[in-house]
Write an enzyme that holds these catalytic residues in place. Structure first.
Site, short mmCIF file in Angstrom:
data_model
loop_
_atom_site.label_atom_id
_atom_site.label_comp_id
_atom_site.label_asym_id
_atom_site.label_seq_id
_atom_site.Cartn_x
_atom_site.Cartn_y
_atom_site.Cartn_z
N SER A 162 -24.95 2.11 64.40
CA SER A 162 -24.39 1.67 65.78
C SER A 162 -24.44 2.68 66.88
O SER A 162 -24.11 3.78 66.65
CB SER A 162 -22.87 1.33 65.62
OG SER A 162 -22.54 0.80 66.79
N GLY A 163 -25.11 1.95 67.85
CA GLY A 163 -25.37 2.87 69.08
C GLY A 163 -26.81 3.70 69.06
O GLY A 163 -27.04 4.39 69.90
N THR A 198 -30.51 -2.92 70.02
CA THR A 198 -30.40 -4.06 71.02
C THR A 198 -31.32 -3.77 72.13
O THR A 198 -32.18 -4.35 72.82
CB THR A 198 -28.95 -4.30 71.39
OG1 THR A 198 -28.28 -4.64 70.18
CG2 THR A 198 -28.97 -5.52 72.26
N ASN A 244 -20.14 2.74 70.29
CA ASN A 244 -21.06 2.23 71.10
C ASN A 244 -20.33 1.25 72.36
O ASN A 244 -19.73 0.18 71.96
CB ASN A 244 -22.10 1.17 70.47
CG ASN A 244 -23.11 0.71 71.47
OD1 ASN A 244 -23.10 0.87 72.62
ND2 ASN A 244 -24.07 0.12 70.85
N SER A 286 -21.50 -2.81 71.68
CA SER A 286 -22.04 -2.77 70.42
C SER A 286 -22.13 -4.44 69.98
O SER A 286 -21.14 -5.12 70.18
CB SER A 286 -20.70 -2.13 69.63
OG SER A 286 -21.15 -2.26 67.97
N SER A 287 -23.15 -4.49 69.36
CA SER A 287 -23.34 -6.00 68.97
C SER A 287 -22.32 -6.18 67.49
O SER A 287 -22.56 -5.41 66.58
CB SER A 287 -24.77 -6.42 68.52
OG SER A 287 -25.74 -5.67 69.34
N GLY A 292 -26.76 -1.63 61.33
CA GLY A 292 -27.27 -0.63 60.39
C GLY A 292 -26.14 -0.20 59.49
O GLY A 292 -24.86 -0.57 59.41
N GLU A 347 -23.26 1.51 57.58
CA GLU A 347 -21.85 1.80 58.21
C GLU A 347 -20.86 2.58 57.17
O GLU A 347 -20.59 1.91 56.14
CB GLU A 347 -21.34 0.31 58.73
CG GLU A 347 -20.77 0.70 60.27
CD GLU A 347 -20.07 -0.50 60.76
OE1 GLU A 347 -21.10 -1.07 61.64
OE2 GLU A 347 -19.26 -1.11 60.68
P1 ATP Z 1 -24.99 -1.59 67.79
O1 ATP Z 1 -25.23 -1.80 66.35
O2 ATP Z 1 -23.63 -0.97 67.95
O3 ATP Z 1 -24.89 -2.84 68.38
P2 ATP Z 1 -27.23 -0.45 68.90
O4 ATP Z 1 -28.18 0.07 67.94
O5 ATP Z 1 -27.79 -2.03 69.22
O6 ATP Z 1 -25.87 -0.61 68.37
P3 ATP Z 1 -27.84 -0.40 71.88
O7 ATP Z 1 -26.62 -1.22 72.29
O8 ATP Z 1 -29.07 -0.72 71.76
O9 ATP Z 1 -27.24 0.21 70.23
O10 ATP Z 1 -27.72 1.25 72.52
C1 ATP Z 1 -26.46 1.76 72.86
C2 ATP Z 1 -26.67 2.60 74.41
O11 ATP Z 1 -27.47 3.63 74.35
C3 ATP Z 1 -27.10 1.62 75.32
O12 ATP Z 1 -26.21 1.04 76.21
C4 ATP Z 1 -27.94 2.53 76.30
O13 ATP Z 1 -26.90 3.31 77.08
C5 ATP Z 1 -28.36 3.89 75.42
N1 ATP Z 1 -29.84 3.64 75.17
C6 ATP Z 1 -30.22 3.13 73.96
N2 ATP Z 1 -31.51 3.10 74.20
C7 ATP Z 1 -32.20 3.40 75.15
C8 ATP Z 1 -33.22 3.76 75.90
N3 ATP Z 1 -34.39 3.35 75.19
N4 ATP Z 1 -33.12 4.24 76.85
C9 ATP Z 1 -32.29 4.73 77.57
N5 ATP Z 1 -31.08 4.42 77.16
C10 ATP Z 1 -30.88 3.59 75.94
MG MG Z 2 -26.67 -3.86 69.21
#
Ligand code: ATP
Ligand code: MG
Length: 712
Positions: free
Chosen positions: A124-125, A129, A174, A177-178, A404, A406
Site C-alpha cells: 500500500s502506498g 495506482t 496511503n 489507498s485503493s 500487495g 499486507e
Molecule cells: P494502495 O495499495 O494503498 O492503493 P498504491 O500502491 O496504489 O497504494 P498510490 O496511490 O499509487 O499507491 O501512490 C501513493 C501516493 O504516492 C500517491 O498519492 C502519490 O502522492 C505518490 N506517488 C506514487 N507514485 C508516484 C510518482 N510516480 N510520482 C510522484 N508521486 C507518486
Molecule cells: Mg492504489
C-alpha cells in the site's frame, strides 16, 4: 586522465551523465539489476536502488521487469515530450521508464498480435495506482485516434476519479489507498487505436463503511459530498456539512486530510459522471444512496422492558432516500424472519443483533452500489457494435492494479484474502517468468540450465484445496448447524491442517515460535514471510449475511439502482449464495486464467519510507519489500544462465571498431562476425554463447570491459 562518466545502457548505448573522477556506475548504479556483479547479494541490490533513488532515477529493470520507487514528489519525467521520446524506441535504448514498458507492451501487441497484460504489484502506498494511471494516459495520448475514440479515451480516463471516489480511502499508509482490486482491459483495433474497455473489480473492503481505525477515513465520496455538495443538494438529502455528525465518519477521528481537497474532487467526480454516461436521474439516485448510508449509520436503537429492540431515531428520511416503505424498514431492522419446517416465523432481534443488521445493510447497500457502478462504467466503455464488427483482429492490453502483500499489527479475514491473492500471483509470476526464459533459450538453441526456486504451490494448496484447504474448512464451519464460532473454526483447522509445514497455531507451536501467538491466531508461512491471522470475525465476514426480511424490503425499492442491486430472485431462491472467501477464490481462478492467456509484463512498486516524504530511503522498509516482491528470486531466475543478451547485428554495430577484421564493415554471416569480434577481444569460452540470433554473455564484467575498451 579526465574520465567521462556515463550510464551504461544494457543495449550498449552510452549516455554522458557527468564528468569527473567517479564513473556513472559508481554514482547512479546500473539501470538493470542483471548487470550487478554480485547478483545474489541483497545488499548490492539495495545499494543500487538507493543510488538511483538519490539521483531521482526511480525506475530500474530486472531484465524486462520494471522496478519503480515512489519518489513522493512530482518529477519532470511525465510530459508529452517524454512520451514522444519513448515512442517506438527499443526497451533498453534509453533510461528505464514506465513509458518504455507501456510502449514496448503496445508494440508487442501490434507486431505479435498477441494480447498483453501489465501486472502492477507492491504494498500500500508504493505507487501502483499512479503507475496504472500513467500507463493509461500514455495510451490515451500516443495512440492513433478519431473523434469516437477520443471520446472513449476520455471515458477511460474519467472512470478513474469516479472509481477512486467510491473505492479509495485515506488509510494510515496511503492518503488515497485503493480498497479494492482492479483489472482493466483496454481493447485496441487493427490500427492500434483504443476502442473499448472493461473493468473487473475484486473484494471491496466493505467493513470500512461502518468502521475505520484511528487516523483513517471512510471512502472519499462521503466527505466529497458533504464538502462539495451544494446547499440545496444537501438540504434535499437532509445532510449537514460537518462529517463529525455522522457515526460512520467519526470512528477514525480524521475528517480532513491536508493532501486532499474533497471539494475539488467532488467537482471532478460530478463532471466525470455524465461523461461516462450517467443520466441526471441516475446521479440523483446515487446521491440518495450515499446519503442513506450516512443516515443508516445514525440510526439508533433502544431496549424495551421485555428485552425487545426499537428504533429511537427518526426513520422517514432514511426510508425516503432508500426508496422503501418506512414501517417495513423499521420492522426489518428490528426483526428476523426465519423459515422452519416450511413455516415462516418472525422473531425480534436483541440490541446487538439489531445493530449488526443495520451495519450489514449499510455494507450491502454500499458494496452492491459499487458493483453497479463498475457495471455502469463497463457499459460506457463497451465496444459498440459497429466498431466491434470493424475491429476484427483487435487485441487487448490488461492492467492489473491489485493489493500487495499486507502484514498489519492485527491481520483479519481481509488480509487473509489479500495475501492469498498475492500467493497466487507469485505462483503465476514464477511460472510465466520461467516459461518465457525457457522459450527464449529454446528458440536460440541454447541448453536450458535448471534454476532452483521456491515453488509456493504448497501454500496455495493449503489455502484453496477442495475439501482440505483453509477456505473449504471455513465454509464448512459457516454451514455446520449448531454452535459454531471463530474459535471452533480454529480448532477445526488444527485438526485438519495442523500437520502442514506452513501452518502454525499457539497450540501446535509448543512454545517453539519466535513471536508469541495468541490463542485466537493461526500463522501462515507465506512465500513472502510469516503472518499471524486473528480468527475473530472470520465466520461473520465469510458469511456476509443480510437478513432475509431486509433483502425483501430492499428489492421493493423505487430507487432503480437499488432494485437492480437487490433482486427479487435472491429472496425467492433459498439456495445459499457462495460465501465470501469462495467467491474470491473463484474470481482469482478466473483472473489467473485471463492473465495466463496473455503475454505478461511486470511493474514492481516500492515505497521508500512510511512517512510519505520525498528523499528518505528507509533501508529496513525497502529490504522487506524486496523480499515480499520476490525480487531477488526474480533476479536469480533471470540471471541463472546469462546476464545479458543482444541481437548479433546490434552487438556488431556497437563493438565493431574494436576489431580490425570487423571494422568498418563485416561482410560475412553475422554470427561469424560476432565470433571473430569476441575472439579478438579475448572472451573465454565460459563467458559467452552464440544462439541463433543473439549473443548471450554470462557476466556483466565482460560487457563492462568491452564498454571500457570502446571508451578508451
Ligand atoms: P494502495 O495499495 O494503498 O492503493 P498504491 O500502491 O496504489 O497504494 P498510490 O496511490 O499509487 O499507491 O501512490 C501513493 C501516493 O504516492 C500517491 O498519492 C502519490 O502522492 C505518490 N506517488 C506514487 N507514485 C508516484 C510518482 N510516480 N510520482 C510522484 N508521486 C507518486
Ligand atoms: Mg492504489
Amino acid at each position: 586522465m579526465r574520465y567521462q562518466a556515463r550510464e551504461v545502457d544494457i543495449e550498449g548505448r552510452v549516455r554522458l551523465v557527468m564528468e569527473g573522477a567517479l564513473t556513472a556506475r559508481d554514482r547512479v548504479g546500473v539501470q538493470d539489476f542483471v548487470l550487478l556483479e554480485n547478483y545474489n547479494s541483497e545488499a548490492a541490490f539495495i545499494e543500487n536502488l538507493r543510488r538511483r533513488f538519490r539521483e531521482n532515477l526511480i525506475y530500474t529493470y530486472i531484465g524486462s521487469v520494471l522496478v519503480s520507487m515512489n519518489p513522493y514528489k512530482e518529477l519532470e519525467i511525465y510530459s508529452k515530450q517524454q512520451m514522444d521520446r519513448y515512442r517506438g524506441v527499443s526497451f533498453y535504448e534509453i533510461s528505464p521508464h514506465i513509458y518504455a514498458l507501456s510502449d514496448n507492451t503496445y508494440r508487442a501487441m501490434r507486431t505479435e498480435r498477441k494480447d498483453q497484460c501489465i501486472l502492477i504489484s507492491g504494498e500500500s502506498g508504493a505507487g501502483k495506482t499512479e503507475a496504472s494511471k500513467k500507463i493509461l494516459l500514455y495510451y490515451a495520448v500516443t495512440c492513433p485516434t478519431n473523434d469516437h475514440m477520443a471520446a472513449l479515451g476520455d471515458r477511460l480516463l474519467q472512470s478513474n476519479p469516479v472509481l477512486e471516489a467510491f473505492g479509495n480511502a485515506k488509510t494510515l499508509r496511503n492518503d488515497n489507498s485503493s480498497r479494492f482490486g482492479k483489472y482493466m482491459d483496454v481493447q485496441f483495433d487493427f490500427r492500434g487505436a483504443p476502442v473499448g474497455g472493461h473493468i473487473l473489480n475484486y473484494l471491496l473492503e466493505k467493513s470500512r463503511v461502518v468502521h475505520q481505525n484511528h487516523g483513517e477515513r471512510n471512502f472519499h465520496i462521503f466527505y466529497q459530498l458533504l464538502d462539495g455538495g451544494q446547499d440545496d443538494q444537501l438540504n434535499t438529502l437532509n445532510l449537514e456539512r460537518n462529517p463529525q455528525n455522522y457515526r460512520y465518519l467519526v470512528k477514525g477521528n480524521c475528517p480532513r486530510v491536508s493532501s486532499i481537497s474533497d471539494k475539488n474532487n467532488w467537482k471532478v467526480v460530478m463532471k466525470a459522471l455524465p461523461v461516462i454516461g450517467f443520466t441526471e436521474e441516475e446521479v440523483q439516485k446515487l446521491l440518495n444512496i450515499i446519503a442513506s448510508v450516512l443516515h443508516l449509520g445514525n440510526t439508533q436503537f433502544g431496549e424495551g422492558e421485555e428485552g425487545e429492540t426499537y428504533i429511537t431515531t427518526e426513520i422517514s428520511n432514511l426510508a425516503r432516500l432508500l426508496g422503501v416503505d418506512g414501517s417495513a424498514l423499521r420492522e426489518a431492522l428490528t426483526h428476523k424472519k426465519l423459515t422452519a419446517k416450511g413455516e415462516e416465523m418472525i422473531t425480534p432481534l436483541n440490541f446487538e443483533q439489531a445493530e449488526a443488521a443495520r451495519d450489514a445493510l449499510a455494507k450491502a447497500v454500499y458494496g452492491r452500489t459499487f458493483t453497479w457502478l463498475v457495471e455502469k462504467i463497463n457499459q460506457s466503455l463497451a465496444l459498440k457494435d459497429e466498431i466491434y464488427h470493424s475491429s476484427k483482429g483487435s487485441s487487448v492490453i490488461g492492467l492489473l492494479d491489485i493489493y500487495g502483500f499486507e502484514v498489519l499489527q492485527h491481520n483479519s479475514f481481509e488480509q487473509f484474502c489479500i495475501n492469498y491473492c498475492n500467493e497466487k500471483l507469485q505462483q503465476l509470476f514464477i511460472e510465466l517468468t520461467l516459461r518465457s526464459e525457457q522459450e527464449e533459450y529454446e528458440t536460440e538453441g541454447i541448453a536450458w540450465e535448471t534454476v532452483q526456486y521456491f515453488d509456493n504451490k504448497i501454500i496455495c494448496d493449503l489455502i484453496e484445496e477442495k475439501h482440505k484447504g483453509i477456505i473449504s474448512i471455513l465454509d464448512e464451519e459457516c454451514l455446520r448447524p449448531g454452535e459454531t464460532c471463530d474459535v471452533s473454526f480454529l480448532e477445526k483447522l488444527e485438526d485438519t491442517v495442523g500437520g502442514h509445514p506452513h501452518f502454525v497455531t499457539h497450540k501446535l507451536a509448543n512454545g517453539k515460535t519466535r513471536r508469541v501467538m495468541s490463542r485466537e491466531e493461526f500463522r501462515l508461512l507465506h512465500y513472502a514471510g510469516e503472518v499471524n491471522y486473528n480468527v475473530n470475525g472470520f465466520l461473520d465476514k465469510n458469511n456476509d449475511l443480510l437478513n432475509r426480511n431486509l433483502k425483501e424490503v430492499m428489492c421493493q425499492s423505487d430507487n432503480q439502482i437499488l432494485s437492480h442491486c437487490f433482486r427479487r430472485e435472491e429472496v425467492i431462491d433459498q439456495k445459499r449464495p457462495e460465501m465470501a472467501a469462495t467467491q474470491f477464490k473463484n474470481s482469482l481462478m478466473k483472473l489467473t486464467e485471463i492473465l495466463r492467456s496473455k503475454e505478461p509484463s511486470y511493474v514492481r512498486c516500492i515505497k521508500p519510507n512510511d512517512a510519505k516524504q520525498p528523499g528518505r530511503f528507509d533501508e529496513v522498509l525497502v529490504r522487506h519489500q524486496v523480499k515480499y516482491l520476490g525480487l531477488m528470486e526474480n533476479l536469480r531466475v533471470r540471471r541463472a544462465g546469462f546476464a545479458y543478451r543482444r541481437r548479433f547485428e546490434a552487438f556488431l554495430q556497437r563493438y565493431k571498431p574494436l576489431c580490425p577484421e570487423t571494422w568498418p564493415n563485416w561482410h560475412g554471416r553475422l554470427a561469424d562476425g560476432v565470433l571473430t569480434l569476441v575472439k579478438h577481444l579475448g572472451y573465454k569460452d565460459e563467458e559467452y554463447k552464440l544462439g541463433r540470433s543473439k549473443i548471450f554473455i554470462r557476466f556483466p564484467k565482460t560487457l563492462f570491459n568491452t564498454e571500457d575498451a570502446l571508451e578508451a
